[in-house]
Design a protein around this motif. Structure first.
Motif, PDB file in Angstrom:
ATOM      1  N   LEU A  93      -4.136  -9.866  -3.458  1.00 29.54           N
ATOM      2  CA  LEU A  93      -3.278  -8.941  -2.701  1.00 29.54           C
ATOM      3  C   LEU A  93      -3.696  -7.500  -2.978  1.00 29.54           C
ATOM      4  CD1 LEU A  93      -0.825  -8.214  -0.937  1.00 29.54           C
ATOM      5  CD2 LEU A  93       0.591  -8.401  -3.004  1.00 29.54           C
ATOM      6  N   LEU A  94      -3.884  -7.179  -4.245  1.00 24.97           N
ATOM      7  CA  LEU A  94      -4.303  -5.819  -4.607  1.00 24.97           C
ATOM      8  C   LEU A  94      -5.677  -5.499  -4.028  1.00 24.97           C
ATOM      9  CD1 LEU A  94      -3.089  -5.668  -8.327  1.00 24.97           C
ATOM     10  CD2 LEU A  94      -2.032  -4.594  -6.317  1.00 24.97           C
ATOM     11  N   ASP A  95      -6.534  -6.509  -3.925  1.00 28.09           N
ATOM     12  CA  ASP A  95      -7.866  -6.332  -3.350  1.00 28.09           C
ATOM     13  C   ASP A  95      -7.775  -5.955  -1.870  1.00 28.09           C
ATOM     14  OD1 ASP A  95     -10.736  -6.435  -3.404  1.00 28.09           O
ATOM     15  OD2 ASP A  95     -10.612  -8.359  -2.373  1.00 28.09           O
ATOM     16  N   ALA A  96      -6.759  -6.439  -1.184  1.00 26.38           N
ATOM     17  CA  ALA A  96      -6.542  -6.047   0.213  1.00 26.38           C
ATOM     18  C   ALA A  96      -5.839  -4.695   0.297  1.00 26.38           C
ATOM     19  CB  ALA A  96      -5.714  -7.112   0.930  1.00 26.38           C
ATOM     20  N   VAL A  97      -4.955  -4.438  -0.652  1.00 24.02           N
ATOM     21  CA  VAL A  97      -4.180  -3.195  -0.652  1.00 24.02           C
ATOM     22  C   VAL A  97      -5.080  -1.979  -0.874  1.00 24.02           C
ATOM     23  CG1 VAL A  97      -2.463  -1.891  -2.001  1.00 24.02           C
ATOM     24  CG2 VAL A  97      -1.977  -4.243  -1.280  1.00 24.02           C
ATOM     25  N   ASP A  98      -6.096  -2.107  -1.733  1.00 19.72           N
ATOM     26  CA  ASP A  98      -6.944  -0.936  -2.015  1.00 19.72           C
ATOM     27  C   ASP A  98      -7.611  -0.403  -0.749  1.00 19.72           C
ATOM     28  OD1 ASP A  98      -8.945  -2.869  -1.681  1.00 19.72           O
ATOM     29  OD2 ASP A  98      -9.794  -2.625  -3.681  1.00 19.72           O
ATOM     30  N   GLY A  99      -8.077  -1.319   0.101  1.00 16.98           N
ATOM     31  CA  GLY A  99      -8.698  -0.886   1.357  1.00 16.98           C
ATOM     32  C   GLY A  99      -7.694  -0.234   2.296  1.00 16.98           C
ATOM     33  N   GLU A 100      -6.493  -0.786   2.338  1.00 19.77           N
ATOM     34  CA  GLU A 100      -5.433  -0.210   3.178  1.00 19.77           C
ATOM     35  C   GLU A 100      -5.083   1.198   2.708  1.00 19.77           C
ATOM     36  OE1 GLU A 100      -2.906   0.121   6.260  1.00 19.77           O
ATOM     37  OE2 GLU A 100      -4.137  -1.661   5.931  1.00 19.77           O
ATOM     38  N   VAL A 101      -5.008   1.389   1.396  1.00 18.88           N
ATOM     39  CA  VAL A 101      -4.725   2.720   0.839  1.00 18.88           C
ATOM     40  C   VAL A 101      -5.861   3.686   1.202  1.00 18.88           C
ATOM     41  CG1 VAL A 101      -4.508   4.050  -1.311  1.00 18.88           C
ATOM     42  CG2 VAL A 101      -3.223   1.916  -1.018  1.00 18.88           C
ATOM     43  N   ALA A 102      -7.101   3.240   1.034  1.00 23.33           N
ATOM     44  CA  ALA A 102      -8.250   4.104   1.347  1.00 23.33           C
ATOM     45  C   ALA A 102      -8.241   4.525   2.813  1.00 23.33           C
ATOM     46  CB  ALA A 102      -9.555   3.383   1.005  1.00 23.33           C
ATOM     47  N   ARG A 103      -7.962   3.565   3.712  1.00 18.97           N
ATOM     48  CA  ARG A 103      -7.935   3.901   5.144  1.00 18.97           C
ATOM     49  C   ARG A 103      -6.750   4.800   5.475  1.00 18.97           C
ATOM     50  NH1 ARG A 103      -9.880  -1.271   4.966  1.00 18.97           N
ATOM     51  NH2 ARG A 103      -7.828  -2.224   5.169  1.00 18.97           N
ATOM     52  N   SER A 104      -5.589   4.546   4.877  1.00 24.38           N
ATOM     53  CA  SER A 104      -4.400   5.365   5.140  1.00 24.38           C
ATOM     54  C   SER A 104      -4.603   6.801   4.690  1.00 24.38           C
ATOM     55  CB  SER A 104      -3.178   4.790   4.417  1.00 24.38           C
ATOM     56  OG  SER A 104      -2.831   3.542   4.955  1.00 24.38           O
ATOM     57  N   GLN A 105      -5.309   6.970   3.578  1.00 26.14           N
ATOM     58  CA  GLN A 105      -5.545   8.306   3.036  1.00 26.14           C
ATOM     59  C   GLN A 105      -6.859   8.904   3.534  1.00 26.14           C
ATOM     60  OE1 GLN A 105      -5.221   7.554  -1.236  1.00 26.14           O
ATOM     61  NE2 GLN A 105      -3.031   8.032  -1.178  1.00 26.14           N
ATOM     62  N   HIS A 165       1.272   7.701  -5.954  1.00 22.85           N
ATOM     63  CA  HIS A 165       0.070   8.546  -6.065  1.00 22.85           C
ATOM     64  C   HIS A 165      -1.125   7.828  -6.687  1.00 22.85           C
ATOM     65  CE1 HIS A 165       2.611  11.824  -4.766  1.00 22.85           C
ATOM     66  NE2 HIS A 165       3.458  11.552  -5.762  1.00 22.85           N
ATOM     67  N   PHE A 166      -1.235   6.518  -6.425  1.00 21.28           N
ATOM     68  CA  PHE A 166      -2.408   5.772  -6.855  1.00 21.28           C
ATOM     69  C   PHE A 166      -3.534   5.990  -5.854  1.00 21.28           C
ATOM     70  CE2 PHE A 166       0.537   3.682  -9.571  1.00 21.28           C
ATOM     71  CZ  PHE A 166      -0.172   2.959 -10.515  1.00 21.28           C
ATOM     72  N   THR A 167      -4.758   6.079  -6.357  1.00 19.84           N
ATOM     73  CA  THR A 167      -5.910   6.133  -5.450  1.00 19.84           C
ATOM     74  C   THR A 167      -6.381   4.713  -5.171  1.00 19.84           C
ATOM     75  OG1 THR A 167      -7.555   6.191  -7.226  1.00 19.84           O
ATOM     76  CG2 THR A 167      -6.648   8.329  -6.476  1.00 19.84           C
ATOM     77  N   ALA A 168      -7.141   4.563  -4.106  1.00 21.20           N
ATOM     78  CA  ALA A 168      -7.683   3.246  -3.761  1.00 21.20           C
ATOM     79  C   ALA A 168      -8.563   2.712  -4.887  1.00 21.20           C
ATOM     80  CB  ALA A 168      -8.472   3.332  -2.458  1.00 21.20           C
ATOM     81  N   ALA A 201       0.837  -1.206   0.000  1.00 17.25           N
ATOM     82  CA  ALA A 201       0.000   0.000   0.000  1.00 17.25           C
ATOM     83  C   ALA A 201       0.870   1.254   0.000  1.00 17.25           C
ATOM     84  CB  ALA A 201      -0.939  -0.008   1.207  1.00 17.25           C
ATOM     85  N   ASN A 202       1.927   1.243   0.790  1.00 14.99           N
ATOM     86  CA  ASN A 202       2.818   2.409   0.855  1.00 14.99           C
ATOM     87  C   ASN A 202       3.502   2.663  -0.491  1.00 14.99           C
ATOM     88  OD1 ASN A 202       2.217   3.034   3.513  1.00 14.99           O
ATOM     89  ND2 ASN A 202       3.864   1.780   4.334  1.00 14.99           N
ATOM     90  N   ILE A 203       3.821   1.592  -1.212  1.00 12.11           N
ATOM     91  CA  ILE A 203       4.410   1.756  -2.550  1.00 12.11           C
ATOM     92  C   ILE A 203       3.415   2.464  -3.469  1.00 12.11           C
ATOM     93  CG2 ILE A 203       5.179   0.524  -4.630  1.00 12.11           C
ATOM     94  CD1 ILE A 203       6.335  -1.637  -2.675  1.00 12.11           C
ATOM     95  N   PHE A 204       2.155   2.001  -3.455  1.00 13.17           N
ATOM     96  CA  PHE A 204       1.133   2.615  -4.308  1.00 13.17           C
ATOM     97  C   PHE A 204       0.847   4.055  -3.890  1.00 13.17           C
ATOM     98  CE2 PHE A 204       0.120  -1.743  -5.638  1.00 13.17           C
ATOM     99  CZ  PHE A 204      -0.066  -1.543  -6.993  1.00 13.17           C
ATOM    100  N   ILE A 205       0.852   4.310  -2.578  1.00 10.82           N
ATOM    101  CA  ILE A 205       0.655   5.687  -2.098  1.00 10.82           C
ATOM    102  C   ILE A 205       1.788   6.571  -2.594  1.00 10.82           C
ATOM    103  CG2 ILE A 205       0.641   7.152  -0.029  1.00 10.82           C
ATOM    104  CD1 ILE A 205      -0.866   4.793   1.386  1.00 10.82           C
TER     105      ILE A 205
END
Length: 195
Positions: free
Chosen positions: A63-75, A25-28, A18-22
């Motif tokens: 994995l990406l399906d779990a990462v999107d939620g982590e990105v959304a919560r982090s942001q 600058h990827f959105t959830a 998730a931190n890599i995608f953040i």
């Protein structure tokens, strides 16, 4: 069951990705769409007899399906639209595998139809309880744990793809477990919604 009780063990991996995608600058919602496209490709690969690649792609999608939620919560960017996309795309990915295997193995179509029906029943209970319950969880709605959650589904689909000579029996076992989960969730729903 594994999603509920085992997530803490894979949380560092999910957070790291998730931190890599953040950082990129990827959105959830963008990650949700990528997970969806990758996941559908696993069904296509299963049809074309690329079993190992299909399973690898399926788990990358997961994995990406779990990462999107982590990105959304982090942001702090969780949205109802994101939740709707996530749940809908998850079902379409599952259907892509069922359809891919059904087209490739006509003798197992009845078992795959039973599995599709069981998933519809289980998800109807799951989503209705989530909509009717006032409780909220990490996923922005009430999440009912069960024997068959997303990770168990990925394990089952992986077995179906890799050991397709036993597709019918693996599918029937998966179906029974999904129906058991639906019953389990119905029993819990009675307690939750009667209060």
């Amino acid at each position: 069951m594994l999603d509920t009780h085992g997530r803490k063990y894979v949380a560092p991996l999910i957070k790291g990705v998730a931190n890599i995608f953040i950082g990129l600058h990827f959105t959830a919602n963008t990650i949700t769409k990528i997970a969806f496209l990758v996941g559908i490709f696993s069904g296509i690969l299963a049809y074309f007899e690329k079993e190992i690649l299909a399973v690898i792609i399926l788990w990358i999608s997961g994995l990406l399906d779990a990462v999107d939620g982590e990105v959304a919560r982090s942001q702090k960017d969780t949205t109802a639209w994101g939740t709707l996309m996530d749940i809908t795309f998850d079902r379409i990915v599952e259907l892509s595998i069922i359809i891919g295997l059904g087209l490739r193995f006509p003798n197992s179509r009845m078992e795959l139809l039973f599995l599709s029906s069981a998933i519809i029943i289980s998800m109807t209970v799951f989503l209705t309880v989530g909509a009717l319950s006032e409780k909220k969880g990490m996923k922005s709605f009430y999440y009912q744990a069960g024997v068959m959650e997303r990770t168990e589904g990925f394990i089952s689909f992986s077995l179906m793809i890799l050991f397709n000579k036993h597709l019918s029996i693996i599918t029937l076992i998966y179906t029974v477990l999904v129906l058991f989960t639906a019953f389990q969730r119905l029993c819990e729903a009675k307690k939750i919604l009667d209060n």
